[in-house]
Each structure stands twice: as C-alpha cells, then as structure tokens.
Design a protein around this motif. Sequence first.
Motif, PDB file in Angstrom:
ATOM      1  N   ASP A  82      -5.931   5.728  -1.555  1.00  0.00           N
ATOM      2  CA  ASP A  82      -4.658   4.809  -1.407  1.00  0.00           C
ATOM      3  C   ASP A  82      -4.334   4.094  -3.029  1.00  0.00           C
ATOM      4  O   ASP A  82      -5.172   3.849  -3.864  1.00  0.00           O
ATOM      5  CB  ASP A  82      -5.143   3.535  -0.465  1.00  0.00           C
ATOM      6  N   ILE A  83      -3.350   3.551  -3.073  1.00  0.00           N
ATOM      7  CA  ILE A  83      -3.151   2.550  -4.072  1.00  0.00           C
ATOM      8  C   ILE A  83      -2.584   1.260  -3.674  1.00  0.00           C
ATOM      9  O   ILE A  83      -1.691   1.441  -2.447  1.00  0.00           O
ATOM     10  CB  ILE A  83      -1.742   3.098  -5.090  1.00  0.00           C
ATOM     11  N   VAL A  84      -2.800   0.174  -4.081  1.00  0.00           N
ATOM     12  CA  VAL A  84      -2.426  -1.159  -3.506  1.00  0.00           C
ATOM     13  C   VAL A  84      -1.877  -1.931  -4.630  1.00  0.00           C
ATOM     14  O   VAL A  84      -2.472  -2.288  -5.643  1.00  0.00           O
ATOM     15  CB  VAL A  84      -3.601  -1.758  -2.466  1.00  0.00           C
ATOM     16  N   VAL A  95       0.872  -1.299   0.322  1.00  0.00           N
ATOM     17  CA  VAL A  95      -0.080   0.071   0.122  1.00  0.00           C
ATOM     18  C   VAL A  95       1.044   1.210   0.067  1.00  0.00           C
ATOM     19  O   VAL A  95       1.567   1.362   0.752  1.00  0.00           O
ATOM     20  CB  VAL A  95      -0.818   0.084   1.244  1.00  0.00           C
ATOM     21  N   ASN A  96       0.625   2.174  -0.853  1.00  0.00           N
ATOM     22  CA  ASN A  96       1.352   3.582  -1.027  1.00  0.00           C
ATOM     23  C   ASN A  96       2.791   3.405  -1.171  1.00  0.00           C
ATOM     24  O   ASN A  96       3.311   3.212  -2.116  1.00  0.00           O
ATOM     25  CB  ASN A  96       0.599   4.426   0.149  1.00  0.00           C
ATOM     26  N   THR A 118      -1.434  -2.860  -9.907  1.00  0.00           N
ATOM     27  CA  THR A 118      -1.619  -1.980  -8.857  1.00  0.00           C
ATOM     28  C   THR A 118      -2.861  -0.897  -9.007  1.00  0.00           C
ATOM     29  O   THR A 118      -3.048  -0.574 -10.220  1.00  0.00           O
ATOM     30  CB  THR A 118      -0.309  -0.728  -8.874  1.00  0.00           C
ATOM     31  N   TYR A 119      -3.716  -1.153  -8.056  1.00  0.00           N
ATOM     32  CA  TYR A 119      -5.068  -0.452  -7.978  1.00  0.00           C
ATOM     33  C   TYR A 119      -5.209   0.787  -7.225  1.00  0.00           C
ATOM     34  O   TYR A 119      -4.713   0.984  -6.149  1.00  0.00           O
ATOM     35  CB  TYR A 119      -6.017  -1.377  -7.142  1.00  0.00           C
ATOM     36  N   PRO A 120      -5.943   1.701  -7.836  1.00  0.00           N
ATOM     37  CA  PRO A 120      -5.971   2.932  -7.277  1.00  0.00           C
ATOM     38  C   PRO A 120      -7.402   2.551  -6.409  1.00  0.00           C
ATOM     39  O   PRO A 120      -8.462   1.978  -7.026  1.00  0.00           O
ATOM     40  CB  PRO A 120      -6.373   3.882  -8.347  1.00  0.00           C
ATOM     41  N   VAL A 121      -7.700   3.172  -5.200  1.00  0.00           N
ATOM     42  CA  VAL A 121      -8.677   3.000  -4.308  1.00  0.00           C
ATOM     43  C   VAL A 121      -9.536   4.270  -4.182  1.00  0.00           C
ATOM     44  O   VAL A 121      -8.821   5.252  -3.716  1.00  0.00           O
ATOM     45  CB  VAL A 121      -8.271   2.244  -3.121  1.00  0.00           C
ATOM     46  N   GLY A 122     -10.583   4.516  -4.832  1.00  0.00           N
ATOM     47  CA  GLY A 122     -11.478   5.693  -4.615  1.00  0.00           C
ATOM     48  C   GLY A 122     -10.839   6.903  -5.187  1.00  0.00           C
ATOM     49  O   GLY A 122     -10.394   6.608  -6.583  1.00  0.00           O
ATOM     50  N   ASN A 123     -10.699   7.813  -4.959  1.00  0.00           N
ATOM     51  CA  ASN A 123     -10.091   9.156  -5.422  1.00  0.00           C
ATOM     52  C   ASN A 123      -8.568   9.383  -5.118  1.00  0.00           C
ATOM     53  O   ASN A 123      -8.103   9.759  -4.247  1.00  0.00           O
ATOM     54  CB  ASN A 123     -11.207  10.467  -4.865  1.00  0.00           C
ATOM     55  N   VAL A 124      -7.800   9.078  -6.275  1.00  0.00           N
ATOM     56  CA  VAL A 124      -6.576   8.919  -6.113  1.00  0.00           C
ATOM     57  C   VAL A 124      -5.920  10.201  -6.868  1.00  0.00           C
ATOM     58  O   VAL A 124      -6.580  10.604  -8.086  1.00  0.00           O
ATOM     59  CB  VAL A 124      -5.855   8.010  -6.735  1.00  0.00           C
ATOM     60  N   SER A 125      -5.032  10.900  -6.355  1.00  0.00           N
ATOM     61  CA  SER A 125      -4.533  12.287  -7.111  1.00  0.00           C
ATOM     62  C   SER A 125      -3.857  11.930  -8.364  1.00  0.00           C
ATOM     63  O   SER A 125      -3.340  10.942  -8.934  1.00  0.00           O
ATOM     64  CB  SER A 125      -3.288  12.676  -6.178  1.00  0.00           C
TER      65      SER A 125
END
Length: 257
Positions: free
Chosen positions: A89-91, A71-72, A109-116
């Motif tokens: 987060d990213i995971v 994560v991150n 690698t997955y972005p979770v929700g609102n990723v910058s």
Amino acid sequence: MVYYKTDSDIALMRESADLLGRAHAEVAKNIKVGVSLKELDKVAEEFIKDHGAYPSFLDYNGFPASLCMSVNDVVVHGIPNDYRLQDGDIVSIDCGVYYQGFHSDSAYTYPVGNVSAEVMQLLKVTKESLYLAIEQMKVNNRIGDVSFAVQQHAEKHGYGVVRELVGHGLGKSLHEKPEVPNYGKRGRGLKIKNGLVIAIEPMINLGGKGIVQDADGWTIRTRDGKPSAHYEHTVAAHNDQTEVLTTFKYIEEVYKF
C-alpha cells in the motif's frame, strides 16, 4: 481578500508547524502492515491535544477525524476507518494543527512494506515537484510560477495532475485566499509579496488526471483506479526569503524506507 502575515504571525505559525511535524512523526512511528487507519488517527489526535493544540481538520465542515488518510487510489480526504494497511500500500497522511491562533498544514505519502518500483517513482517525482514549486515561492514571482513548476515536472514523467483540488493560503483560517493550483502558466496570477503564506500540495496520479468522489462526500479517488501521491508544505514569503514552515525532518528521522 489575501491576508498577509506579520513577523509575529509567522513566528506563531512556525511554532504551529513544528508541532505539526512532530505529530506527523508520532504517526509515522506507528505505520506498519496491519495497523488500522483509525488507530493512526487516534495517535495524531492525542498527540496534538496533549501539546495544547487542536487538530485543524477535526469537525472542519463536519469532517469526522484528525487526519485525512488516503490509501492507494484515494487522492485526498479519505476518512480514517477500520482498514488495516497491507504490504504494498501507499498512504497519504494529511494533517493540520491549530495552535496559538494559527493553522499549519502538511502531508506526506508513505510506502508500506514492499511497494512496486513504478509507484515508488510516483512518490519520488511528486515530492520533487513540491520542492520545485517551493523554489518559485519568492517575492515578485506569481502563483502561476509555483503552479507551473508542479505541472511541468509531473507531466514530464507522464503523470496526471489533478485539476479540481488546489493548495491554498492559510493562517487564522485553515483555507484562505489565494488558491494555489498544481497547473498553470508562468507569470500569471497573484504576485507574491512578503507576508504571503500558502500551502503547496501536489496531488499527482500515476494514470490520468480524472477524479471521482465517493458517496461519503469526502473521499476523492482517481477515476481510473490507479494510485495517487500527495505531499504538502506550508511556505512563507518572509523578509524577501522563502521559508518552509512545516518540516519532514521528524518524519524522515523515524520512517525508513
């Protein structure tokens, strides 16, 4: 010793890799804000075992889980725990499957929700570097051509390329020769021949290339605390063609972002 794979070996690895892709998708269906890393690990372990295979990472050199979950600022080898994914987060989820005597290995690698936007660009470029490297995995090229493709693309965007961790050959063992760095010089290293199967896995940092290891002996983080992305495919040189054995197709059918 480099172990070159026969047609029948690669056929079995193809089946292992397809099952791995479907296992990734089962995990992907459950990635959301609030889910714990341990819950996702359980999904993967049960799916793989239910399909007559075994998670390659489980008990490998004492690793206690089926997934490496990073994560991150964790680059690779994160151990699933009770941490619950948060918005932004990213995971990275790295998984291996042992099936019919052969391993396959891939990561996403997955972005979770609102990723910058800055971090989304890191994911995009890291994934692009994987596919540029795959283009160089062809008969009569050299491992250095694969490595250089990753390094050139990542560094062109100002990112740090991890030096200490590398891709690898695989087959009946999870890690075989040759090592496949994400940096190098064209025309150097092992010549690629039919039957070579390698895991290509760019590990690219938003900041510097430096890494540190946690006290658990597994978790690798960026030294500067900035995010890191990781994508991986198992790739074969087969019948004078480049064949990507693993697939992101199942993931991308179910995980929209």
